[in-house]
Design a protein around this motif. Structure first.
Motif, PDB file in Angstrom:
ATOM      1  N   ALA A  29       0.851  -1.179   0.000  1.00  7.94           N
ATOM      2  CA  ALA A  29       0.000   0.000   0.000  1.00  7.94           C
ATOM      3  C   ALA A  29       0.894   1.238   0.000  1.00  7.94           C
ATOM      4  N   ASP A  30       0.423   2.297  -0.622  1.00  8.96           N
ATOM      5  CA  ASP A  30       1.254   3.503  -0.739  1.00  8.96           C
ATOM      6  C   ASP A  30       1.687   4.025   0.626  1.00  8.96           C
ATOM      7  N   PHE A  31       0.840   3.866   1.630  1.00 12.68           N
ATOM      8  CA  PHE A  31       1.139   4.471   2.923  1.00 12.68           C
ATOM      9  C   PHE A  31       2.230   3.731   3.701  1.00 12.68           C
ATOM     10  N   VAL A  32       2.701   2.577   3.202  1.00 12.80           N
ATOM     11  CA  VAL A  32       3.787   1.874   3.882  1.00 12.80           C
ATOM     12  C   VAL A  32       5.029   1.718   3.016  1.00 12.80           C
ATOM     13  N   LYS A  33       4.961   2.139   1.773  1.00 10.03           N
ATOM     14  CA  LYS A  33       6.113   1.988   0.888  1.00 10.03           C
ATOM     15  C   LYS A  33       7.341   2.689   1.461  1.00 10.03           C
ATOM     16  N   GLY A  34       8.446   1.965   1.465  1.00  7.23           N
ATOM     17  CA  GLY A  34       9.689   2.509   1.984  1.00  7.23           C
ATOM     18  C   GLY A  34       9.862   2.342   3.478  1.00  7.23           C
ATOM     19  N   ARG A  35       8.801   1.892   4.163  1.00  8.15           N
ATOM     20  CA  ARG A  35       8.880   1.715   5.621  1.00  8.15           C
ATOM     21  C   ARG A  35       8.681   0.268   6.050  1.00  8.15           C
ATOM     22  N   PHE A  36       7.832  -0.465   5.346  1.00  9.61           N
ATOM     23  CA  PHE A  36       7.514  -1.846   5.707  1.00  9.61           C
ATOM     24  C   PHE A  36       8.105  -2.794   4.664  1.00  9.61           C
ATOM     25  N   THR A  37       8.465  -3.992   5.123  1.00  9.94           N
ATOM     26  CA  THR A  37       8.979  -5.019   4.229  1.00  9.94           C
ATOM     27  C   THR A  37       8.289  -6.343   4.540  1.00  9.94           C
ATOM     28  N   VAL A  38       7.660  -6.926   3.540  1.00  7.36           N
ATOM     29  CA  VAL A  38       7.002  -8.213   3.699  1.00  7.36           C
ATOM     30  C   VAL A  38       7.907  -9.304   3.145  1.00  7.36           C
ATOM     31  N   SER A  39       7.904 -10.451   3.812  1.00  8.71           N
ATOM     32  CA  SER A  39       8.692 -11.581   3.333  1.00  8.71           C
ATOM     33  C   SER A  39       8.028 -12.873   3.806  1.00  8.71           C
ATOM     34  N   ARG A  40       8.410 -13.962   3.182  1.00 10.81           N
ATOM     35  CA  ARG A  40       7.893 -15.256   3.599  1.00 10.81           C
ATOM     36  C   ARG A  40       9.029 -16.254   3.637  1.00 10.81           C
ATOM     37  N   ASP A  41       9.024 -17.084   4.649  1.00 13.59           N
ATOM     38  CA  ASP A  41      10.020 -18.137   4.788  1.00 13.59           C
ATOM     39  C   ASP A  41       9.273 -19.459   4.655  1.00 13.59           C
ATOM     40  N   ASP A  42       9.312 -20.021   3.460  1.00 12.70           N
ATOM     41  CA  ASP A  42       8.553 -21.245   3.220  1.00 12.70           C
ATOM     42  C   ASP A  42       9.073 -22.407   4.061  1.00 12.70           C
ATOM     43  N   ALA A  43      10.346 -22.412   4.361  1.00 14.53           N
ATOM     44  CA  ALA A  43      10.905 -23.497   5.176  1.00 14.53           C
ATOM     45  C   ALA A  43      10.383 -23.447   6.606  1.00 14.53           C
ATOM     46  N   GLU A  44      10.073 -22.229   7.083  1.00 14.79           N
ATOM     47  CA  GLU A  44       9.568 -22.050   8.449  1.00 14.79           C
ATOM     48  C   GLU A  44       8.052 -21.884   8.480  1.00 14.79           C
ATOM     49  N   ASN A  45       7.405 -21.962   7.332  1.00 15.10           N
ATOM     50  CA  ASN A  45       5.943 -21.797   7.234  1.00 15.10           C
ATOM     51  C   ASN A  45       5.491 -20.477   7.843  1.00 15.10           C
ATOM     52  N   THR A  46       6.265 -19.430   7.590  1.00  9.25           N
ATOM     53  CA  THR A  46       6.016 -18.166   8.278  1.00  9.25           C
ATOM     54  C   THR A  46       6.055 -16.980   7.321  1.00  9.25           C
ATOM     55  N   LEU A  47       5.121 -16.076   7.529  1.00  9.59           N
ATOM     56  CA  LEU A  47       5.060 -14.791   6.831  1.00  9.59           C
ATOM     57  C   LEU A  47       5.509 -13.723   7.807  1.00  9.59           C
ATOM     58  N   TYR A  48       6.283 -12.755   7.313  1.00  9.53           N
ATOM     59  CA  TYR A  48       6.796 -11.693   8.168  1.00  9.53           C
ATOM     60  C   TYR A  48       6.393 -10.313   7.656  1.00  9.53           C
ATOM     61  N   LEU A  49       6.378  -9.367   8.577  1.00  9.06           N
ATOM     62  CA  LEU A  49       6.220  -7.965   8.207  1.00  9.06           C
ATOM     63  C   LEU A  49       7.154  -7.151   9.085  1.00  9.06           C
ATOM     64  N   GLN A  50       8.215  -6.651   8.478  1.00 10.95           N
ATOM     65  CA  GLN A  50       9.136  -5.758   9.175  1.00 10.95           C
ATOM     66  C   GLN A  50       8.618  -4.342   9.024  1.00 10.95           C
ATOM     67  N   MET A  51       8.367  -3.692  10.147  1.00 10.73           N
ATOM     68  CA  MET A  51       7.790  -2.355  10.126  1.00 10.73           C
ATOM     69  C   MET A  51       8.785  -1.380  10.757  1.00 10.73           C
ATOM     70  N   ASP A  52       9.243  -0.439   9.981  1.00  7.11           N
ATOM     71  CA  ASP A  52      10.185   0.586  10.444  1.00  7.11           C
ATOM     72  C   ASP A  52       9.548   1.967  10.326  1.00  7.11           C
ATOM     73  N   MET A  53      10.152   2.921  11.019  1.00  7.09           N
ATOM     74  CA  MET A  53       9.659   4.304  10.983  1.00  7.09           C
ATOM     75  C   MET A  53       8.161   4.364  11.269  1.00  7.09           C
ATOM     76  N   LEU A  54       7.747   3.665  12.286  1.00  6.96           N
ATOM     77  CA  LEU A  54       6.335   3.624  12.634  1.00  6.96           C
ATOM     78  C   LEU A  54       5.847   4.985  13.106  1.00  6.96           C
ATOM     79  N   ASN A  55       4.596   5.272  12.803  1.00  3.34           N
ATOM     80  CA  ASN A  55       3.968   6.497  13.270  1.00  3.34           C
ATOM     81  C   ASN A  55       2.609   6.153  13.882  1.00  3.34           C
ATOM     82  N   PRO A  56       2.020   7.070  14.627  1.00  2.00           N
ATOM     83  CA  PRO A  56       0.758   6.752  15.313  1.00  2.00           C
ATOM     84  C   PRO A  56      -0.357   6.292  14.377  1.00  2.00           C
ATOM     85  N   GLU A  57      -0.319   6.724  13.112  1.00  2.00           N
ATOM     86  CA  GLU A  57      -1.339   6.293  12.154  1.00  2.00           C
ATOM     87  C   GLU A  57      -1.223   4.809  11.804  1.00  2.00           C
ATOM     88  N   ASP A  58      -0.134   4.185  12.184  1.00  2.00           N
ATOM     89  CA  ASP A  58       0.038   2.747  11.944  1.00  2.00           C
ATOM     90  C   ASP A  58      -0.613   1.901  13.035  1.00  2.00           C
TER      91      ASP A  58
END
Length: 116
Positions: free
Chosen positions: A60-89
């Motif tokens: 979504a435009d409001f997270v571009k450059g701040r959030f990173t999504v990834s998936r680790d198929d070996a660990e059966n896990t989806l991740y969301l790294q969230m940086d530069m968080l603000n109260p609107e998050d």
């Protein structure tokens, strides 16, 4: 079918970071689409980021450059790294999965609160 369990939410100050995890109850290799959504108080649920089994990613435009999504198929896990968080998050963050052989499936959500 699959059960999704999110973790990693919490309280953080503005400018801080959090890493969300979504652990699946079985292999996610065959799950074509996985995503993170969020719902702020009094607002509708909105899409944050998607990732396919082929590695195609959209944000979504409001997270571009701040959030990173990834998936680790070996660990059966989806991740969301969230940086530069603000109260609107602030909101409940939900994991989502679907595919040709999987109906729309949601996790129970994890609360993220960003203080100013």
């Amino acid at each position: 079918q699959v059960t999704l369990v999110e973790s990693g939410g919490g309280l953080v100050q503005a400018g801080g970071s959090l890493r969300l995890s979504c652990r699946a109850s079985r292999s996610i290799l065959s799950i074509e689409n996985m995503a993170w959504h969020r719902q702020a108080p009094g607002k509708e649920r909105e899409l944050v980021a998607t990732i396919t089994s082929g590695g195609r990613i959209n944000y979504a435009d409001f997270v571009k450059g701040r959030f990173t999504v990834s998936r680790d198929d070996a660990e059966n896990t989806l991740y969301l790294q969230m940086d530069m968080l603000n109260p609107e998050d602030t909101g409940i963050y939900f994991c989502f999965a679907n595919g040709r052989a999987l109906r729309n499936t949601w996790g129970q959500g994890t609360q993220v609160t960003v203080s100013s």
